[in-house]
Design a protein around this motif. Sequence first.
Motif, PDB file in Angstrom:
ATOM      1  N   ALA A  24     -39.678  63.953 -19.687  1.00 43.70           N
ATOM      2  CA  ALA A  24     -39.472  65.206 -18.957  1.00 43.70           C
ATOM      3  C   ALA A  24     -39.149  64.944 -17.491  1.00 43.70           C
ATOM      4  CB  ALA A  24     -40.714  66.099 -19.073  1.00 43.70           C
ATOM      5  N   GLU A  25     -39.799  63.937 -16.891  1.00 48.52           N
ATOM      6  CA  GLU A  25     -39.560  63.661 -15.475  1.00 48.52           C
ATOM      7  C   GLU A  25     -38.207  62.999 -15.262  1.00 48.52           C
ATOM      8  OE1 GLU A  25     -41.161  64.561 -11.729  1.00 48.52           O
ATOM      9  OE2 GLU A  25     -41.766  65.077 -13.778  1.00 48.52           O
ATOM     10  N   LEU A  26     -37.737  62.238 -16.249  1.00 48.51           N
ATOM     11  CA  LEU A  26     -36.389  61.671 -16.159  1.00 48.51           C
ATOM     12  C   LEU A  26     -35.335  62.775 -16.095  1.00 48.51           C
ATOM     13  CD1 LEU A  26     -36.498  58.620 -18.624  1.00 48.51           C
ATOM     14  CD2 LEU A  26     -36.273  58.533 -16.125  1.00 48.51           C
ATOM     15  N   GLU A  27     -35.593  63.899 -16.726  1.00 48.85           N
ATOM     16  CA  GLU A  27     -34.659  65.019 -16.657  1.00 48.85           C
ATOM     17  C   GLU A  27     -34.596  65.591 -15.243  1.00 48.85           C
ATOM     18  OE1 GLU A  27     -32.519  66.219 -18.887  1.00 48.85           O
ATOM     19  OE2 GLU A  27     -33.094  64.552 -20.183  1.00 48.85           O
ATOM     20  N   VAL A  28     -35.740  65.631 -14.569  1.00 49.27           N
ATOM     21  CA  VAL A  28     -35.768  66.089 -13.177  1.00 49.27           C
ATOM     22  C   VAL A  28     -34.970  65.126 -12.298  1.00 49.27           C
ATOM     23  CG1 VAL A  28     -37.241  66.680 -11.206  1.00 49.27           C
ATOM     24  CG2 VAL A  28     -38.030  67.157 -13.542  1.00 49.27           C
ATOM     25  N   LEU A  29     -35.168  63.830 -12.532  1.00 47.31           N
ATOM     26  CA  LEU A  29     -34.440  62.813 -11.777  1.00 47.31           C
ATOM     27  C   LEU A  29     -32.946  62.895 -12.059  1.00 47.31           C
ATOM     28  CD1 LEU A  29     -34.293  60.292 -10.010  1.00 47.31           C
ATOM     29  CD2 LEU A  29     -34.918  58.913 -12.014  1.00 47.31           C
ATOM     30  N   ASN A 135     -42.811  43.031   7.210  1.00 44.72           N
ATOM     31  CA  ASN A 135     -42.732  42.253   5.976  1.00 44.72           C
ATOM     32  C   ASN A 135     -43.498  42.921   4.838  1.00 44.72           C
ATOM     33  OD1 ASN A 135     -41.092  40.305   7.110  1.00 44.72           O
ATOM     34  ND2 ASN A 135     -42.762  38.918   7.623  1.00 44.72           N
ATOM     35  N   ARG A 136     -44.671  43.486   5.155  1.00 41.97           N
ATOM     36  CA  ARG A 136     -45.444  44.172   4.110  1.00 41.97           C
ATOM     37  C   ARG A 136     -44.708  45.422   3.615  1.00 41.97           C
ATOM     38  NH1 ARG A 136     -50.120  46.525   5.080  1.00 41.97           N
ATOM     39  NH2 ARG A 136     -50.099  46.422   7.364  1.00 41.97           N
ATOM     40  N   TYR A 137     -44.183  46.180   4.555  1.00 45.42           N
ATOM     41  CA  TYR A 137     -43.483  47.413   4.176  1.00 45.42           C
ATOM     42  C   TYR A 137     -42.217  47.080   3.380  1.00 45.42           C
ATOM     43  CZ  TYR A 137     -41.971  52.284   4.624  1.00 45.42           C
ATOM     44  OH  TYR A 137     -41.604  53.577   4.352  1.00 45.42           O
ATOM     45  N   SER A 138     -41.460  46.108   3.851  1.00 49.59           N
ATOM     46  CA  SER A 138     -40.205  45.743   3.184  1.00 49.59           C
ATOM     47  C   SER A 138     -40.448  45.219   1.776  1.00 49.59           C
ATOM     48  CB  SER A 138     -39.453  44.698   4.010  1.00 49.59           C
ATOM     49  OG  SER A 138     -39.061  45.220   5.256  1.00 49.59           O
ATOM     50  N   THR A 139     -41.491  44.399   1.612  1.00 52.50           N
ATOM     51  CA  THR A 139     -41.809  43.866   0.290  1.00 52.50           C
ATOM     52  C   THR A 139     -42.169  44.987  -0.672  1.00 52.50           C
ATOM     53  OG1 THR A 139     -42.569  41.750   1.190  1.00 52.50           O
ATOM     54  CG2 THR A 139     -43.359  42.351  -1.003  1.00 52.50           C
ATOM     55  N   SER A 140     -42.994  45.918  -0.215  1.00 53.49           N
ATOM     56  CA  SER A 140     -43.390  47.041  -1.067  1.00 53.49           C
ATOM     57  C   SER A 140     -42.194  47.914  -1.422  1.00 53.49           C
ATOM     58  CB  SER A 140     -44.460  47.883  -0.360  1.00 53.49           C
ATOM     59  OG  SER A 140     -45.650  47.141  -0.180  1.00 53.49           O
ATOM     60  N   MET A 141     -41.320  48.159  -0.449  1.00 54.58           N
ATOM     61  CA  MET A 141     -40.170  49.006  -0.703  1.00 54.58           C
ATOM     62  C   MET A 141     -39.147  48.308  -1.597  1.00 54.58           C
ATOM     63  SD  MET A 141     -40.689  51.944   0.430  1.00 54.58           S
ATOM     64  CE  MET A 141     -39.092  52.370  -0.218  1.00 54.58           C
ATOM     65  N   THR A 142     -39.022  46.997  -1.470  1.00 55.66           N
ATOM     66  CA  THR A 142     -38.121  46.255  -2.355  1.00 55.66           C
ATOM     67  C   THR A 142     -38.556  46.408  -3.808  1.00 55.66           C
ATOM     68  OG1 THR A 142     -37.561  44.642  -0.633  1.00 55.66           O
ATOM     69  CG2 THR A 142     -37.224  43.969  -2.919  1.00 55.66           C
ATOM     70  N   ASN A 143     -39.854  46.279  -4.047  1.00 56.64           N
ATOM     71  CA  ASN A 143     -40.382  46.415  -5.407  1.00 56.64           C
ATOM     72  C   ASN A 143     -40.230  47.851  -5.918  1.00 56.64           C
ATOM     73  OD1 ASN A 143     -41.135  43.713  -5.391  1.00 56.64           O
ATOM     74  ND2 ASN A 143     -43.187  44.143  -4.639  1.00 56.64           N
ATOM     75  N   LEU A 144     -40.558  48.824  -5.060  1.00 55.50           N
ATOM     76  CA  LEU A 144     -40.418  50.221  -5.458  1.00 55.50           C
ATOM     77  C   LEU A 144     -38.955  50.568  -5.720  1.00 55.50           C
ATOM     78  CD1 LEU A 144     -42.047  52.977  -5.701  1.00 55.50           C
ATOM     79  CD2 LEU A 144     -41.070  53.482  -3.449  1.00 55.50           C
ATOM     80  N   GLY A 145     -38.060  50.041  -4.870  1.00 55.01           N
ATOM     81  CA  GLY A 145     -36.644  50.324  -5.025  1.00 55.01           C
ATOM     82  C   GLY A 145     -36.092  49.828  -6.344  1.00 55.01           C
ATOM     83  N   ARG A 146     -36.517  48.644  -6.741  1.00 54.44           N
ATOM     84  CA  ARG A 146     -36.043  48.105  -8.025  1.00 54.44           C
ATOM     85  C   ARG A 146     -36.568  48.971  -9.179  1.00 54.44           C
ATOM     86  NH1 ARG A 146     -33.957  43.211  -9.883  1.00 54.44           N
ATOM     87  NH2 ARG A 146     -34.015  42.411  -7.751  1.00 54.44           N
ATOM     88  N   GLU A 147     -37.816  49.390  -9.094  1.00 54.35           N
ATOM     89  CA  GLU A 147     -38.374  50.263 -10.130  1.00 54.35           C
ATOM     90  C   GLU A 147     -37.617  51.596 -10.173  1.00 54.35           C
ATOM     91  OE1 GLU A 147     -42.793  51.909 -11.537  1.00 54.35           O
ATOM     92  OE2 GLU A 147     -42.506  51.144  -9.486  1.00 54.35           O
ATOM     93  N   PHE A 148     -37.292  52.125  -9.001  1.00 54.35           N
ATOM     94  CA  PHE A 148     -36.550  53.381  -8.935  1.00 54.35           C
ATOM     95  C   PHE A 148     -35.173  53.232  -9.583  1.00 54.35           C
ATOM     96  CE2 PHE A 148     -33.497  56.154  -6.735  1.00 54.35           C
ATOM     97  CZ  PHE A 148     -34.071  57.394  -6.986  1.00 54.35           C
ATOM     98  N   ALA A 153     -31.272  54.420 -13.944  1.00 54.86           N
ATOM     99  CA  ALA A 153     -30.454  53.977 -15.070  1.00 54.86           C
ATOM    100  C   ALA A 153     -30.874  54.691 -16.361  1.00 54.86           C
ATOM    101  CB  ALA A 153     -30.563  52.468 -15.226  1.00 54.86           C
ATOM    102  N   GLU A 154     -32.171  54.758 -16.593  1.00 56.44           N
ATOM    103  CA  GLU A 154     -32.657  55.434 -17.795  1.00 56.44           C
ATOM    104  C   GLU A 154     -32.287  56.911 -17.788  1.00 56.44           C
ATOM    105  OE1 GLU A 154     -36.576  54.221 -19.551  1.00 56.44           O
ATOM    106  OE2 GLU A 154     -36.843  53.344 -17.555  1.00 56.44           O
ATOM    107  N   ILE A 195     -24.626  51.946   3.870  1.00 59.90           N
ATOM    108  CA  ILE A 195     -25.314  50.690   3.565  1.00 59.90           C
ATOM    109  C   ILE A 195     -26.122  50.854   2.285  1.00 59.90           C
ATOM    110  CG2 ILE A 195     -27.034  49.026   4.369  1.00 59.90           C
ATOM    111  CD1 ILE A 195     -26.312  49.759   7.206  1.00 59.90           C
ATOM    112  N   GLY A 196     -25.837  50.045   1.261  1.00 58.56           N
ATOM    113  CA  GLY A 196     -26.730  49.923   0.136  1.00 58.56           C
ATOM    114  C   GLY A 196     -26.496  50.867  -1.024  1.00 58.56           C
ATOM    115  N   LEU A 197     -27.475  50.820  -1.950  1.00 54.16           N
ATOM    116  CA  LEU A 197     -27.445  51.653  -3.150  1.00 54.16           C
ATOM    117  C   LEU A 197     -28.121  52.991  -2.891  1.00 54.16           C
ATOM    118  CD1 LEU A 197     -28.321  49.111  -5.990  1.00 54.16           C
ATOM    119  CD2 LEU A 197     -26.099  50.066  -5.436  1.00 54.16           C
ATOM    120  N   PHE A 198     -29.389  52.929  -2.473  1.00 55.96           N
ATOM    121  CA  PHE A 198     -30.160  54.125  -2.158  1.00 55.96           C
ATOM    122  C   PHE A 198     -30.881  53.919  -0.830  1.00 55.96           C
ATOM    123  CE2 PHE A 198     -29.816  54.249  -6.769  1.00 55.96           C
ATOM    124  CZ  PHE A 198     -29.514  55.584  -7.016  1.00 55.96           C
ATOM    125  N   THR A 199     -31.157  55.028  -0.145  1.00 58.76           N
ATOM    126  CA  THR A 199     -31.948  55.016   1.076  1.00 58.76           C
ATOM    127  C   THR A 199     -33.275  55.698   0.791  1.00 58.76           C
ATOM    128  OG1 THR A 199     -29.964  55.153   2.445  1.00 58.76           O
ATOM    129  CG2 THR A 199     -32.050  55.708   3.500  1.00 58.76           C
TER     130      THR A 199
END
Length: 346
Positions: A24-29, A135-148, A153-154, A195-199
């Motif tokens: 259901a949430e993928l439909e919102v996305l 570095n902490r913020y960028s690492t967390s956002m890199t991981n979240l971005g890949r998950e997003f 894609a789904e 710049i990039g895929l998503f902001t």
Amino acid sequence: MSTSFTSISAVDFGRLRDPSTKKAELEVLRAAVFDVGFLYIINTGLEGLIEETQAELPRIFSLSPEEKKSVQMLNSPHFLGYTGLGTETTAKKTDIREQFDFGTQCIPWKTGDPFWKRLEGPAQFPNDNVKNLVNRYSTSMTNLGREFVHFVAESLSLDTDVLDQFLGDMSRLKFIKYPPTTPGSQGVGPHKDSIGLFTFLAQDKVGGLQVLNKSGQWIDAAPIPGSLVVNIAQGFEAITGGICSGTTHRVIAPTASERYSIAFFQAVRLNLRLEELKQSAKEIVAKIPASDDKKKRTVDVPSELISPLYSCFGEAQLRNRIFSHPDVGEKWYPDLYAKYKEQVLV
């Protein structure tokens, strides 16, 4: 499909991560990606880090002029570092903001690499505390971005990891301060993110971000505590052949108090060529169900990343950086600056 959206949807990451509510949430996305190009994401698990980083921004921007100058962007061929008020332009008009630009760790340019590879290199930090936070913020956002990206894609009925091939090496993080000024002033002018895929943007409570709908109305993207505002950048627009296009947006400068924000620009692979993009777009479009045809949007502003004038994303992005920061371009890329000079200064 509504071509004149009047609000921006919130997508719940907790529901995306839960198998019982994911569909259901993928439909919102999906609707947000197809119809608007902007959305909020909530319940990411990064609320504490966002709050901590926002709390540090006033102290970072209160560093002395000498400390800021020591890491000024003019020092960097990678367009990383501090820029003061009135040194960046958008839509050929001066932005009223100051900022620190950082990059995630990557393999830097070396002799013999393509000239546009110089966009990637080491960041400048005014002190170790800022470095650790970035570095902490960028690492967390890199991981979240890949998950997003996997969820996106789904939502488009694609294989989960099909977009991974387009992810680049160096994402960029920007700390931004908008000082109070006269009503109606430009914090950042109308633009699409090049710049990039998503902001991924973290706002404070002041507000000022606006998104342009298809009727030419500016819709407020009001702050939601703990959320991230996500928008399609021109990289993703190009990869999908314009089916999922970026949306023009701007920031109106505040009038009563400072506005602080944190922008993370998810890297796109700089060596992507137009031929590759045409093929990827063809394959992606073919996999999107016919039932979604009615949702496909045309591109209102052509992406410079798919212009035949440039050999690849990296060349187009470097040109964009020279437009935005002509002083840096003139110092580090004098030949390209001369080539673009008339366009830069008009």
